[in-house]
Design an enzyme around this catalytic site. Structure first.
Site, mmCIF file in Angstrom:
data_model
loop_
_atom_site.group_PDB
_atom_site.id
_atom_site.type_symbol
_atom_site.label_atom_id
_atom_site.label_comp_id
_atom_site.label_asym_id
_atom_site.label_seq_id
_atom_site.Cartn_x
_atom_site.Cartn_y
_atom_site.Cartn_z
ATOM 1 N N LYS A 68 0.805 -1.233 0.000
ATOM 2 C CA LYS A 68 0.000 0.000 0.000
ATOM 3 C C LYS A 68 0.834 1.278 0.000
ATOM 4 O O LYS A 68 0.400 2.325 0.470
ATOM 5 C CB LYS A 68 -0.994 0.049 1.185
ATOM 6 C CG LYS A 68 -1.834 -1.176 1.425
ATOM 7 C CD LYS A 68 -2.234 -1.912 0.200
ATOM 8 C CE LYS A 68 -3.288 -1.227 -0.646
ATOM 9 N NZ LYS A 68 -3.481 -2.001 -1.923
ATOM 10 N N HIS A 132 7.328 -7.772 -2.005
ATOM 11 C CA HIS A 132 7.274 -7.040 -0.736
ATOM 12 C C HIS A 132 8.301 -7.608 0.244
ATOM 13 O O HIS A 132 8.283 -7.275 1.426
ATOM 14 C CB HIS A 132 5.883 -7.168 -0.099
ATOM 15 C CG HIS A 132 4.771 -6.561 -0.899
ATOM 16 N ND1 HIS A 132 4.814 -5.282 -1.382
ATOM 17 C CD2 HIS A 132 3.566 -7.059 -1.295
ATOM 18 C CE1 HIS A 132 3.688 -5.013 -2.044
ATOM 19 N NE2 HIS A 132 2.921 -6.082 -2.005
ATOM 20 N N ARG A 291 -7.862 3.601 -4.829
ATOM 21 C CA ARG A 291 -8.870 4.080 -3.894
ATOM 22 C C ARG A 291 -8.949 5.590 -4.009
ATOM 23 O O ARG A 291 -9.736 6.117 -4.783
ATOM 24 C CB ARG A 291 -8.530 3.616 -2.465
ATOM 25 C CG ARG A 291 -9.655 3.799 -1.462
ATOM 26 C CD ARG A 291 -9.195 3.424 -0.056
ATOM 27 N NE ARG A 291 -8.097 4.236 0.413
ATOM 28 C CZ ARG A 291 -8.227 5.394 1.056
ATOM 29 N NH1 ARG A 291 -9.423 5.859 1.332
ATOM 30 N NH2 ARG A 291 -7.168 6.086 1.448
HETATM 31 P P1 A3P Z 1 -4.949 4.872 -1.074
HETATM 32 O O1 A3P Z 1 -5.596 3.672 -0.444
HETATM 33 O O2 A3P Z 1 -4.413 5.832 -0.058
HETATM 34 O O3 A3P Z 1 -5.800 5.546 -2.077
HETATM 35 P P2 A3P Z 1 -0.195 -0.391 -3.595
HETATM 36 O O4 A3P Z 1 -0.208 -0.200 -5.069
HETATM 37 O O5 A3P Z 1 1.192 -0.455 -3.025
HETATM 38 O O6 A3P Z 1 -1.080 -1.475 -3.153
HETATM 39 O O7 A3P Z 1 -0.762 0.978 -2.976
HETATM 40 C C1 A3P Z 1 -2.089 1.344 -3.166
HETATM 41 C C2 A3P Z 1 -2.221 2.827 -2.914
HETATM 42 O O8 A3P Z 1 -1.710 3.559 -4.033
HETATM 43 C C3 A3P Z 1 -3.686 3.237 -2.775
HETATM 44 O O9 A3P Z 1 -3.666 4.359 -1.877
HETATM 45 C C4 A3P Z 1 -4.016 3.642 -4.209
HETATM 46 O O10 A3P Z 1 -5.134 4.458 -4.337
HETATM 47 C C5 A3P Z 1 -2.731 4.349 -4.612
HETATM 48 N N1 A3P Z 1 -2.525 4.395 -6.073
HETATM 49 C C6 A3P Z 1 -2.775 3.423 -6.971
HETATM 50 N N2 A3P Z 1 -2.487 3.839 -8.207
HETATM 51 C C7 A3P Z 1 -2.028 5.112 -8.095
HETATM 52 C C8 A3P Z 1 -1.579 6.085 -9.042
HETATM 53 N N3 A3P Z 1 -1.550 5.823 -10.343
HETATM 54 N N4 A3P Z 1 -1.195 7.278 -8.572
HETATM 55 C C9 A3P Z 1 -1.231 7.552 -7.256
HETATM 56 N N5 A3P Z 1 -1.653 6.679 -6.313
HETATM 57 C C10 A3P Z 1 -2.056 5.468 -6.730
#
Ligand code: A3P
Length: 325
Positions: A68, A132, A291
């Site tokens: 995340k 990870h 999200r």
């Molecule tokens: P939030 O839950 O705060 O919105 P991961 O990819 O490591 O699982 O992390 C997910 C987080 O990155 C989520 O954060 C998601 O919304 C955000 N995210 C995914 N794609 C993104 C993008 N293209 N630009 C910025 N944030 C992004």
């Protein structure tokens, strides 16, 4: 290959009963392995397989992250940077394929029925692979190789906590009661979250990046949000795919940033409706990876006391390292 999987399974079966148990977020329990908390099923098995059998290539590009922290975003960006001469922006693979299929997890092939889809040996170079796994648990074959490249992405732990809590509750089986924010907060502070403790994970890669900056590029989600053009250019440079002046004047960097933006990716059909298969039984709707995509959304969830306590833990854990959020 199936012999090797069986061997890793044997070590897994022997090790599992001896590991400390903690409360799980998406599964009932997490287990502590080599100082970090992992899901006792797929995650631990995959980790052991990688430790025992994964064969890196000198040209491999690894993306590492705490869950995340921006993994999905970085996958899209690195894929677009490395392949920018192969694809046009109008019919780019990222418009119809999810970032996790363009840039798979290291273990993605292990449980795939159709092995050819994620046949690591058959991947063209440079292979883009993510994980990870904490730095200290990576096999020597991955860290000793002189030419390996790692990108590590980290993020303010307050946003990581909120993002993890909301994500894991969506994936938590209905038989298990949902995890309350108070409970999740407590577990996170104790380090008991998938791949936690957060601070040890970040510090492992931070220290390694200070020792070998030419091999490990350490990025922050917040900086990427603030200055995407600068960071995309330095990613190109670091990975050995520098942007030429001609590319810059043609706006290629801007095109990549736009293609991989939250607004663009999260609205694509593929990311709104299809499903990502990670391991046997573990499927996740692509839309759960998108999200809010904002810095500071923790303000909408955490109490002042929670913020104070989490900031304090972060401050104490990172004080000596020079790393700040
Ligand atoms: P939030 O839950 O705060 O919105 P991961 O990819 O490591 O699982 O992390 C997910 C987080 O990155 C989520 O954060 C998601 O919304 C955000 N995210 C995914 N794609 C993104 C993008 N293209 N630009 C910025 N944030 C992004």
């Amino acid at each position: 290959d199936s012999d090797l999987i069986q061997k890793a399974d044997e070590r897994y079966r022997e090790t599992l009963p001896n590991l400390p148990k903690g409360k799980g977020w998406m599964t009932q329990h997490l287990v502590q392995y080599q100082g970090f908390w992992v899901n006792p099923d797929a995650a631990l098995k995959n980790l052991m397989w990688i430790q025992d059998h994964f064969k890196p290539r000198p040209t491999d590009i690894f993306l590492a992250s705490f869950p995340k922290s921006g993994t999905t975003w970085l996958k899209a960006l690195i894929f677009a940077i490395v392949n920018r001469t192969r694809y046009g922006f109008a019919d780019h693979p990222l418009l119809t394929t999810g970032p996790h299929d363009c840039f798979p997890f290291l273990y993605a092939h292990l449980y795939e029925k159709d092995r050819s889809r994620f046949d690591l040996d058959g991947f063209p170079s440079p292979r883009l692979l993510s994980s990870h796994i904490p730095y200290a648990s990576l096999p020597n074959s991955m860290t000793d190789n002189q030419s390996y490249r790692f990108i590590y992405i980290c993020r303010d732990p307050k946003d990581v906590l909120v993002s993890t809590w909301l994500f894991m509750n969506k994936l938590r089986p209905k038989e298990l009661a949902p995890l309350s924010l108070e409970e999740a907060f407590e577990l996170f502070c104790q380090g008991i979250s998938p791949y936690g403790p957060f601070w040890d994970h970040v510090l492992g890669y931070w220290r390694a990046s200070l020792e070998t900056p030419e091999k490990i590029l350490f990025l922050k989600y917040e900086e990427l949000k603030k200055e995407p053009f600068v960071i995309v250019k330095s990613l190109g440079e670091f990975l050995g795919y520098p942007f030429s002046l001609e590319e810059e004047s043609k706006g290629v960097v801007e095109e990549i940033v736009k293609l991989c933006s939250f607004e663009n990716l999260s609205n694509l059909e593929v990311n709104r409706t299809s499903v990502q298969k990670f391991s046997k039984g573990a499927t996740v709707d692509n839309r759960h990876f998108f999200r809010e995509g904002k810095v500071g959304d923790w303000r909408n969830y955490l109490t002042a006391e929670m913020v104070e306590r989490l900031d304090e833990i972060t401050y104490h854990n990172l004080l000596a390292s020079g790393l700040l959020f």
